[in-house]
Each structure stands twice: as C-alpha cells, then as structure tokens.
Design a protein around this motif. Sequence first.
Motif, PDB file in Angstrom:
ATOM      1  N   ARG A   1     -41.135 125.921  43.358  1.00  0.00           N
ATOM      2  CA  ARG A   1     -39.824 126.355  42.860  1.00  0.00           C
ATOM      3  C   ARG A   1     -38.703 125.499  43.451  1.00  0.00           C
ATOM      4  O   ARG A   1     -37.796 125.075  42.749  1.00  0.00           O
ATOM      5  CB  ARG A   1     -39.580 127.833  43.213  1.00  0.00           C
ATOM      6  N   LYS A   2     -38.776 125.261  44.745  1.00  0.00           N
ATOM      7  CA  LYS A   2     -37.750 124.442  45.406  1.00  0.00           C
ATOM      8  C   LYS A   2     -37.740 123.022  44.841  1.00  0.00           C
ATOM      9  O   LYS A   2     -36.678 122.435  44.635  1.00  0.00           O
ATOM     10  CB  LYS A   2     -37.979 124.411  46.915  1.00  0.00           C
ATOM     11  N   LEU A   3     -38.933 122.472  44.594  1.00  0.00           N
ATOM     12  CA  LEU A   3     -39.017 121.097  44.096  1.00  0.00           C
ATOM     13  C   LEU A   3     -38.444 120.955  42.683  1.00  0.00           C
ATOM     14  O   LEU A   3     -37.728 119.994  42.395  1.00  0.00           O
ATOM     15  CB  LEU A   3     -40.471 120.609  44.131  1.00  0.00           C
ATOM     16  N   ILE A   4     -38.732 121.906  41.778  1.00  0.00           N
ATOM     17  CA  ILE A   4     -38.221 121.792  40.404  1.00  0.00           C
ATOM     18  C   ILE A   4     -36.700 121.979  40.391  1.00  0.00           C
ATOM     19  O   ILE A   4     -35.992 121.304  39.638  1.00  0.00           O
ATOM     20  CB  ILE A   4     -38.933 122.754  39.422  1.00  0.00           C
ATOM     21  N   ILE A   5     -36.195 122.880  41.219  1.00  0.00           N
ATOM     22  CA  ILE A   5     -34.738 123.061  41.308  1.00  0.00           C
ATOM     23  C   ILE A   5     -34.093 121.781  41.837  1.00  0.00           C
ATOM     24  O   ILE A   5     -33.075 121.325  41.309  1.00  0.00           O
ATOM     25  CB  ILE A   5     -34.385 124.285  42.176  1.00  0.00           C
TER      26      ILE A   5
END
Length: 82
Positions: free
Chosen positions: A27-31
């Motif tokens: 989630r952190k990476l896609i954001i």
Amino acid sequence: MPRILDRIMDGLDIETFIVCSSEEEGRKLIIQLLKDWGFNDVDIVFSQFQGPGSRIRARAYVHRSGDYYGWLKPLDKEDSTS
C-alpha cells in the motif's frame, strides 16, 4: 494542445502486482508511486497480499465532486479534429 488529464471525468485507476513483504508495504509503495507521478489525492481501492507481494488497485483522483472540471472547457479547434 490540452492536457489529457483535463479530459478525465473523475479519477485514474491503476492495478498492478507489487513485490513486497506485507500488504502494508505494498500500500505504501503504490501511494508513493502515484505521488511520484504528481497525484496528491490517492485512495487504495483493493489490496490483497499473496505469495511474493500484493495485488493492488489504486485510484488517483483528478477531479472530486464539486471541483473545476477540465472537461467542461470548450475544445480548441485543433482539439476537435483529434
């Protein structure tokens, strides 16, 4: 030539598989990816950790309800031919 993003009704969705060690990391990476691309208003629509990473669908909002919609502007003459 107009910006293509001005023609998007509401948001831009992206779905991908990210290699990561947890759903939270995915989630952190896609954001971070969408913010690096210049989008500030981002939501996670779907996330599922499986095996080596996460299947993630995220939405980058170009226009929210009540925003100034770029697609309401009249088209330039050169735009109407494309």
